[in-house]
Design a protein around this motif. Structure first.
Motif, PDB file in Angstrom:
ATOM      1  N   LEU A  89       5.977   3.086   4.018  1.00  0.00           N
ATOM      2  CA  LEU A  89       5.065   3.800   3.118  1.00  0.00           C
ATOM      3  C   LEU A  89       4.137   2.834   2.391  1.00  0.00           C
ATOM      4  O   LEU A  89       2.935   3.110   2.231  1.00  0.00           O
ATOM      5  N   ALA A  90       4.679   1.702   1.952  1.00  0.00           N
ATOM      6  CA  ALA A  90       3.852   0.709   1.257  1.00  0.00           C
ATOM      7  C   ALA A  90       2.772   0.154   2.186  1.00  0.00           C
ATOM      8  O   ALA A  90       1.606   0.018   1.789  1.00  0.00           O
ATOM      9  N   ALA A  93       0.149   2.804   2.729  1.00  0.00           N
ATOM     10  CA  ALA A  93      -0.704   2.924   1.544  1.00  0.00           C
ATOM     11  C   ALA A  93      -1.721   1.787   1.490  1.00  0.00           C
ATOM     12  O   ALA A  93      -2.892   2.004   1.149  1.00  0.00           O
ATOM     13  N   HIS A  94      -1.291   0.571   1.834  1.00  0.00           N
ATOM     14  CA  HIS A  94      -2.234  -0.556   1.840  1.00  0.00           C
ATOM     15  C   HIS A  94      -3.336  -0.350   2.880  1.00  0.00           C
ATOM     16  O   HIS A  94      -4.504  -0.606   2.604  1.00  0.00           O
ATOM     17  N   GLY A  96      -4.328   2.506   3.918  1.00  0.00           N
ATOM     18  CA  GLY A  96      -5.168   3.571   3.361  1.00  0.00           C
ATOM     19  C   GLY A  96      -6.182   3.031   2.373  1.00  0.00           C
ATOM     20  O   GLY A  96      -7.342   3.455   2.359  1.00  0.00           O
ATOM     21  N   LEU A  97      -5.755   2.075   1.557  1.00  0.00           N
ATOM     22  CA  LEU A  97      -6.696   1.422   0.633  1.00  0.00           C
ATOM     23  C   LEU A  97      -7.785   0.694   1.395  1.00  0.00           C
ATOM     24  O   LEU A  97      -8.967   0.774   1.043  1.00  0.00           O
ATOM     25  N   VAL A 165      -5.018   7.625  -3.990  1.00  0.00           N
ATOM     26  CA  VAL A 165      -4.540   6.418  -3.307  1.00  0.00           C
ATOM     27  C   VAL A 165      -4.493   5.236  -4.276  1.00  0.00           C
ATOM     28  O   VAL A 165      -3.500   4.505  -4.326  1.00  0.00           O
ATOM     29  N   LEU A 168      -1.665   5.768  -6.814  1.00  0.00           N
ATOM     30  CA  LEU A 168      -0.355   5.435  -6.240  1.00  0.00           C
ATOM     31  C   LEU A 168      -0.153   3.922  -6.155  1.00  0.00           C
ATOM     32  O   LEU A 168       0.948   3.419  -6.420  1.00  0.00           O
ATOM     33  N   HIS A 169      -1.203   3.207  -5.818  1.00  0.00           N
ATOM     34  CA  HIS A 169      -1.125   1.745  -5.733  1.00  0.00           C
ATOM     35  C   HIS A 169      -0.773   1.150  -7.102  1.00  0.00           C
ATOM     36  O   HIS A 169       0.125   0.310  -7.210  1.00  0.00           O
ATOM     37  N   ALA A 172       2.791   2.160  -8.113  1.00  0.00           N
ATOM     38  CA  ALA A 172       3.783   1.390  -7.363  1.00  0.00           C
ATOM     39  C   ALA A 172       3.933  -0.015  -7.931  1.00  0.00           C
ATOM     40  O   ALA A 172       5.046  -0.521  -8.074  1.00  0.00           O
TER      41      ALA A 172
END
Length: 190
Positions: A89-90, A93-94, A96-97, A165, A168-169, A172
């Protein structure tokens, strides 16, 4: 000061790309929301303020390719303790960024019909490029028919996707720092 990453920390170049991109990204948001909330679109100074938004967006776009190249070429610090699902997931997400760091500047540039003035030089608008002229001729489109959907994508990504996004970053990073008490945040700090 170490320039390259190692198994425990990010190096100076990765930190430079991260924090410069973050500052330009946040700055672009501050400027555009200042325009939306406080300025009249028709006011004489509005275009000058929007130009700052465009400059910051182009800076984000200019940084993302060398940033991605450096990420792919340099070693990445080890994942912190956690499950395989958390790590997947991490990483998602990265990426996605990174997708946003490409899509927002690209749709912003392609959907803006005015040049971006950096003072010493100007970046021509996409409308004034040979590529757009070729696309318009090939597909029989006008600037207005092209710009509206691209602008809609840019605004959708900026208003709805990016906030989630990026939020969430940040959450986290704070979670790792305050709850897990690991070094995920501190290894990216200058």
């Amino acid at each position: 000061m170490q320039w390259k990453n190692n198994a425990d920390r990010f190096g100076a170049l990765a930190k430079f790309f991260h924090w410069t991109s973050a500052a330009a990204f946040i700055g672009a948001y501050v400027v555009v929301y200042y325009v939306i909330w406080f300025l009249d679109e028709e006011a004489p100074g509005t275009l000058a303020v929007l130009n700052v938004h465009w400059m910051l967006g182009l800076l984000v776009g200019a940084l993302v390719l060398p940033r991605l190249a450096w990420r792919l070429l340099d070693v990445q610090p080890q994942d912190p303790p956690g499950s395989a699902l958390e790590h997947k997931l991490a990483h998602a997400a990265h990426w996605g960024l990174y997708g946003l760091l490409i899509a927002l500047p690209l749709t912003g540039y392609v959907g803006t019909g005015l040049h971006t003035d950096f003072g010493l030089f100007a970046v021509p608008s996409f409308r004034d490029t040979a590529l757009f002229e070729s696309m318009a001729t090939t597909f029989g489109m006008t600037w207005e028919s092209f710009e509206a959907p691209v602008d809609s994508v840019h605004h959708f990504l900026g208003k709805w996707v990016a906030w989630g996004v990026v939020g969430l970053h940040v959450l986290a990073a704070v979670f790792h720092h305050r709850v897990r008490k690991d070094d995920v945040l501190t290894r990216m700090l200058p």
